[in-house]
Design an enzyme around this catalytic site. Structure first.
Site, PDB file in Angstrom:
ATOM      1  N   PRO A 160       0.827  -1.182   0.000  1.00 12.69           N
ATOM      2  CA  PRO A 160       0.000   0.000   0.000  1.00 12.69           C
ATOM      3  C   PRO A 160       0.862   1.233   0.000  1.00 12.69           C
ATOM      4  O   PRO A 160       1.629   1.471   0.927  1.00 12.69           O
ATOM      5  CB  PRO A 160      -0.785  -0.111   1.291  1.00 12.69           C
ATOM      6  CG  PRO A 160      -0.485  -1.455   1.859  1.00 12.69           C
ATOM      7  CD  PRO A 160       0.722  -1.918   1.229  1.00 12.69           C
ATOM      8  N   GLU A 161       0.700   1.987  -1.037  1.00 15.02           N
ATOM      9  CA  GLU A 161       1.302   3.305  -1.115  1.00 15.02           C
ATOM     10  C   GLU A 161       0.148   4.300  -0.969  1.00 15.02           C
ATOM     11  O   GLU A 161      -0.968   3.881  -0.655  1.00 15.02           O
ATOM     12  CB  GLU A 161       2.053   3.451  -2.451  1.00 15.02           C
ATOM     13  CG  GLU A 161       3.048   2.301  -2.676  1.00 15.02           C
ATOM     14  CD  GLU A 161       3.850   2.382  -3.956  1.00 15.02           C
ATOM     15  OE1 GLU A 161       4.071   3.499  -4.462  1.00 15.02           O
ATOM     16  OE2 GLU A 161       4.258   1.325  -4.469  1.00 15.02           O
TER      17      GLU A 161
END
Length: 275
Positions: A2-3
């Site tokens: 997850p960015e």
DNA sequence: CCGTAGACTTGTGGTA
DNA sequence: CCGTCACAAGTCTACG
């Protein structure tokens, strides 16, 4: 995983449904995802509190509680934060293997954290944890100007790919979007950050924001573990132009995409388009 | 200041 | 087919 786009997608999916809900009961399935304090103390502190907000900073989420308190959450590589209705049937059991930390809410929904690698998890904090995180600016904030971005680059000897991954320089990019932003800007990942011309810095500013916005509109990039809060995959993986495409033809010039090692991370770039 | 390597941990996929 | 190895969206620490 997850960015910024993935974490923001989760935040948007959860904020409405969980705000105002009270955490009735907690089940810790794997104590490794409770980072602080210890599990018993965590349960004692958080049970009975009401969720009054959900904020994001970089790749962190913060659940604001009442009476005053905060849950700082980081998903690291493989964390998922999910929300679903529990079966109303009397005596129905929560399926095993659903998650590693379960928060039972007062509306019959379950807010739960699943993390294959157990790198990520929850910290309970008395004070707002965001100011202490020492993160760089939010790239999609209105205050984040091209001039501010140029000031971050000037004089830096670090390679531009490393600087994009440095959360103290700019918050929220990871290995996928750093590679994609550099490709769109036509800049090689091993260039010293301070060597970018004004025009190149401007292109990178625009491409970084464009790729983050497009990924956000697509609900993020699901390669392995990432899911939205309701369990759906993101869609942006089909729009990646270089990440994970070693050997494939560049969509712009047809030259094969190359992969190289930057530190201990794989980086992808087009030797034909990026200079 | 900058780069590298290792640690955390589990699953998956390619290769031998 | 099985075992083994390399590698994976992130961050932190230690060291040269």
């Amino acid at each position: 995983m997850p960015e910024l786009p993935e974490v923001e997608t989760i935040r948007r999916g959860l904020a409405g449904p969980i705000t105002g809900r009270t955490i009735k009961r907690i089940r810790i399935v794997d104590p490794r995802v409770v980072k602080a304090p210890g599990p018993a103390e965590f349960v004692r502190l958080v049970t009975g509190r009401r969720i009054v907000g959900l904020r994001r900073r970089g790749k962190y989420l913060c659940l604001d509680l009442e009476p005053a308190g905060h849950l700082l959450v980081h998903l690291k590589m493989s964390g998922r934060l999910l929300h679903r209705r529990l079966s109303k049937k009397a005596g129905a059991r929560v399926p095993t293997g659903l998650g590693h930390l379960l928060l039972f809410l007062d509306d019959g929904f379950l807010l739960y954290y699943h993390d294959t690698r157990r790198f990520g998890g929850f910290h309970y904090r008395t004070d707002d944890p965001f100011p202490a995180l020492a993160l760089g600016p939010e790239p999609l904030d209105p205050d984040f100007s091209p001039a501010r971005w140029r000031r971050i680059l000037v004089g830096r000897q670090a390679r531009i790919k490393s600087l994009l991954l440095d959360q103290q320089a700019v918050a929220g990019l990871g290995n996928i979007y750093a590679a994609e932003a550099l490709f769109r800007a036509g800049i090689r990942p091993d260039r010293p950050a301070g060597s970018l011309s004004g025009a190149e810095a401007g292109r990178l500013y625009r491409s970084m924001r464009a790729v983050l916005k497009e990924a956000l509109a697509a609900g993020g990039t699901s390669i392995q573990d990432y899911r939205q809060a309701d369990g759906r995959s993101g869609l942006f993986q089909v729009s990646l132009r270089v990440y994970g495409r070693r050997g494939e033809a560049c969509p712009c010039c047809g030259v094969p995409i190359k992969a190289c090692r930057e530190g201990s991370r794989t980086t992808y770039f087009c030797p034909g388009c990026q200079h």
